[in-house]
Design a protein around this motif. Structure first.
Motif, short mmCIF file in Angstrom:
data_model
loop_
_atom_site.label_atom_id
_atom_site.label_comp_id
_atom_site.label_asym_id
_atom_site.label_seq_id
_atom_site.Cartn_x
_atom_site.Cartn_y
_atom_site.Cartn_z
N LYS A 17 -10.80 -0.95 -4.19
CA LYS A 17 -11.32 -1.29 -2.94
C LYS A 17 -12.85 -1.59 -2.87
O LYS A 17 -13.31 -2.36 -2.26
CB LYS A 17 -10.97 0.01 -1.88
CG LYS A 17 -11.45 -0.15 -0.52
CD LYS A 17 -11.12 1.12 0.28
CE LYS A 17 -11.78 0.98 1.71
NZ LYS A 17 -11.43 2.24 2.55
N ARG A 24 -13.31 -4.82 -4.43
CA ARG A 24 -13.24 -6.13 -3.62
C ARG A 24 -14.22 -6.10 -2.62
O ARG A 24 -14.77 -7.26 -2.53
CB ARG A 24 -11.71 -5.66 -3.14
CG ARG A 24 -11.07 -7.24 -2.58
CD ARG A 24 -9.79 -6.67 -1.88
NE ARG A 24 -8.88 -5.89 -2.87
CZ ARG A 24 -8.28 -4.66 -2.58
NH1 ARG A 24 -8.62 -4.10 -1.33
NH2 ARG A 24 -7.81 -4.15 -3.43
N ARG A 25 -14.43 -5.20 -2.05
CA ARG A 25 -15.70 -5.19 -1.01
C ARG A 25 -16.96 -5.71 -1.47
O ARG A 25 -17.57 -6.57 -1.05
CB ARG A 25 -16.10 -3.70 -0.37
CG ARG A 25 -17.16 -3.87 0.77
CD ARG A 25 -17.19 -2.08 1.10
NE ARG A 25 -18.10 -1.96 1.98
CZ ARG A 25 -19.46 -1.98 1.83
NH1 ARG A 25 -19.82 -1.87 0.68
NH2 ARG A 25 -20.17 -1.75 2.91
N GLU A 72 0.81 -1.26 0.12
CA GLU A 72 -0.10 0.05 0.01
C GLU A 72 0.91 1.34 0.02
O GLU A 72 0.62 2.18 -0.52
CB GLU A 72 -0.88 0.26 1.08
CG GLU A 72 -1.86 1.16 1.54
CD GLU A 72 -3.20 1.02 0.54
OE1 GLU A 72 -3.98 1.69 0.99
OE2 GLU A 72 -3.15 0.24 -0.35
N LEU A 102 -9.34 -6.14 2.70
CA LEU A 102 -10.53 -5.39 2.27
C LEU A 102 -10.14 -3.73 2.03
O LEU A 102 -10.86 -3.09 1.36
CB LEU A 102 -11.77 -5.67 2.95
CG LEU A 102 -12.22 -7.20 2.99
CD1 LEU A 102 -13.38 -7.23 4.16
CD2 LEU A 102 -12.85 -7.30 1.54
N GLN A 103 -9.00 -3.32 2.76
CA GLN A 103 -9.07 -1.93 2.75
C GLN A 103 -7.83 -1.35 1.84
O GLN A 103 -8.07 -0.15 1.38
CB GLN A 103 -8.61 -1.55 4.14
CG GLN A 103 -9.52 -1.62 5.45
CD GLN A 103 -10.88 -0.87 5.08
OE1 GLN A 103 -10.68 0.21 4.70
NE2 GLN A 103 -11.90 -1.62 5.51
N LEU A 104 -7.08 -2.42 1.38
CA LEU A 104 -5.90 -1.98 0.34
C LEU A 104 -6.59 -1.10 -0.87
O LEU A 104 -7.64 -1.59 -1.44
CB LEU A 104 -5.25 -3.34 0.02
CG LEU A 104 -4.26 -4.06 0.93
CD1 LEU A 104 -3.68 -5.17 0.50
CD2 LEU A 104 -3.56 -3.06 1.58
N ARG A 105 -5.79 -0.30 -1.38
CA ARG A 105 -6.23 0.51 -2.60
C ARG A 105 -4.91 0.09 -3.58
O ARG A 105 -4.83 0.92 -4.60
CB ARG A 105 -6.08 1.88 -2.38
CG ARG A 105 -6.90 2.39 -1.09
CD ARG A 105 -6.78 3.92 -0.46
NE ARG A 105 -6.96 4.74 -1.65
CZ ARG A 105 -8.23 5.03 -1.92
NH1 ARG A 105 -9.38 4.91 -1.26
NH2 ARG A 105 -8.28 6.16 -3.05
N GLY A 134 -7.37 3.61 -7.00
CA GLY A 134 -7.31 2.85 -5.52
C GLY A 134 -8.84 2.90 -5.00
O GLY A 134 -9.05 1.77 -4.50
N ASN A 180 -9.04 -8.76 -5.44
CA ASN A 180 -9.98 -8.55 -6.42
C ASN A 180 -10.15 -9.68 -7.37
O ASN A 180 -11.19 -9.61 -8.01
CB ASN A 180 -9.13 -7.06 -7.18
CG ASN A 180 -8.90 -6.07 -6.39
OD1 ASN A 180 -7.97 -5.80 -5.58
ND2 ASN A 180 -10.02 -5.13 -6.24
#
Length: 318
Positions: free
Chosen positions: A302, A305-306, A147, A185-188, A298, A211
Motif C-alpha cells: 500500500k 503504491r501511494r 482484498e 490506492l488502499q489495497l493491501r 500488505g 504497484n
C-alpha cells in the motif's frame, strides 16, 4: 484479409505482390521461391524501418488496430479456470469490463480488463470498451474481493475512456471512477496493470492504480485522446498529430517520466502481427512482477503504491 494502417501502404503493396506470387506458384509448376524470398526480405526490412521510427500519432493508430489482441484474448491465453463475475450489485452489468477469478501460471488471482470487441456486434455489446458507472462499480466489487481473500489483482487496460453519455453522468460516472482510484490506492494486495492498447483518461487510471504498471511497446496512455486535446486547444481535431506529440503518451515517454514501470517489446510489425508471442511476453512480465511483489507485506504494498503515484511528474521533465 489483413488490415493495413495508412502509413503501412508500401508494406501492403509488397505483401500483396508476395501473396499473388504464392498463389501463382500454388496453381502450377512455376517455381518462384527465390523471387518470393527476395520480396519477403524487402518487406521485412521495410516493416522494421517503419516501426522503429513511428511518430506518436502513428503509435496511436497502432494501439487502436482492430486486430490487436484485446482483454478477452489475454484472459483466454493467460488465465486458467476463469470464472466470470457480473454486475455491480447496485444497477446492472456492464460488459465493457470483464472480471472474475482465475489462475495465472499457478497463482490464484482476481482479473479485470476493459474489452472493446472484435467485430461490430461484439463492439456494440462491449460498448467499444468504454465502461459506464456500473462497470467501475463492478471493478470496485472485485477489488474488494481480492482484498478479502488476499489475492493479487491483475488488470488489462484498453479503453478510449469512460463512456461520456448523459445516462452515465446521471448515474455518477466521475464518482465511480474516483472510488475505483481511491480503492486501488488502499489495497493491501499486489496490483499489476498492463496497458495493452489505449489507456484513455480516468477511465484507464481506474484500473491502473497499481504497484507495477506495464505497457506494450506500441500502446498509449494519456489524460485525453489526441483528437479531444486538439479540439480543446486548437478548436479542430485536424491538429491531432501535434496533440499526440505534445501529450507524451507513448510508452517510451512515460517510462522516462516515471509514470510506468516497464515496457514489453512487441514483435516486428506490432502485436497484431504476433498475437501469441505478444501475449506470452506480457505473461512473462506479469509473472516477474508477481514474484517481486509477492514477497512484500500488505502495508508495504500500500505504501509503495501511494509513494509511486505521489512521485509522478517529478522525473524526466528537465
Amino acid at each position: 484479409m489483413r488490415h493495413y494502417l495508412d502509413f503501412e501502404k508500401p508494406i501492403a503493396e509488397l505483401e500483396g505482390k508476395i501473396e499473388e506470387l504464392r498463389h501463382l506458384s500454388d496453381g502450377g509448376e512455376l517455381n518462384i521461391a527465390d523471387e518470393v524470398a527476395r520480396l519477403q526480405g524487402k518487406a521485412d526490412r521495410l516493416l522494421r524501418q517503419t516501426y522503429t521510427k513511428l511518430s506518436a500519432w502513428q503509435k496511436c493508430q497502432v494501439a487502436r488496430h482492430p486486430e490487436r489482441p484485446h482483454s478477452a484474448d489475454y484472459l483466454a491465453a493467460l488465465i486458467e479456470d476463469f470464472v466470470p463475475l457480473a454486475g455491480d450489485r447496485l444497477y446492472g452489468e456492464d460488459r465493457a469490463i470483464l472480471g472474475g477469478l482465475g489462475r495465472f501460471r499457478g497463482h490464484s488471482c482476481v482479473v479485470l480488463g476493459q474489452e472493446k470487441g472484435h467485430d461490430m456486434q461484439s463492439r456494440v455489446t462491449h460498448n467499444f470498451g468504454m465502461p459506464r458507472p456500473e462497470g467501475y462499480r463492478k471493478a470496485q466489487r472485485l477489488m474488494q474481493l481480492a482484498e478479502r481473500f488476499k489475492l493479487p489483482l491483475v488488470t488489462f487496460v484498453d479503453t478510449a475512456g469512460a463512456y461520456p453519455g448523459i445516462g452515465a453522468e446521471e448515474r455518477g460516472q466521475a464518482e465511480a471512477i474516483a472510488r475505483c482510484i481511491e480503492l486501488g490506492l488502499q489495497l493491501r494486495v499486489p496490483v499489476i496493470a498492463t496497458v495493452i492498447g489505449e489507456g484513455g483518461s480516468g477511465g484507464a487510471i481506474a484500473l491502473a492504480t497499481a504497484n507495477r504498471v506495464i505497457m506494450l511497446e506500441h500502446s498509449i496512455y494519456s489524460v485525453i485522446s489526441p483528437e479531444g486535446c486538439a479540439s480543446i486547444l486548437w478548436r479542430s481535431a485536424e491538429q491531432n498529430q501535434e496533440a499526440a506529440e505534445a501529450l507524451r503518451l507513448t510508452a517510451q515517454d512515460l517510462e522516462k517520466l516515471g509514470v510506468i514501470d516497464q515496457i514489453v517489446p512487441e514483435p516486428l510489425g506490432a502485436a497484431h502481427r504476433g498475437r501469441d508471442k505478444t501475449m506470452a511476453a506480457v505473461g512473462d512480465a506479469i509473472e516477474e512482477a508477481l514474484q517481486a511483489l509477492g514477497r512484500l507485506d500488505g502495508g508495504t504494498l500500500k505504501a509503495q503504491r501511494r509513494d509511486k503515484f505521489l512521485a509522478m511528474g517529478q522525473k524526466g521533465l528537465g
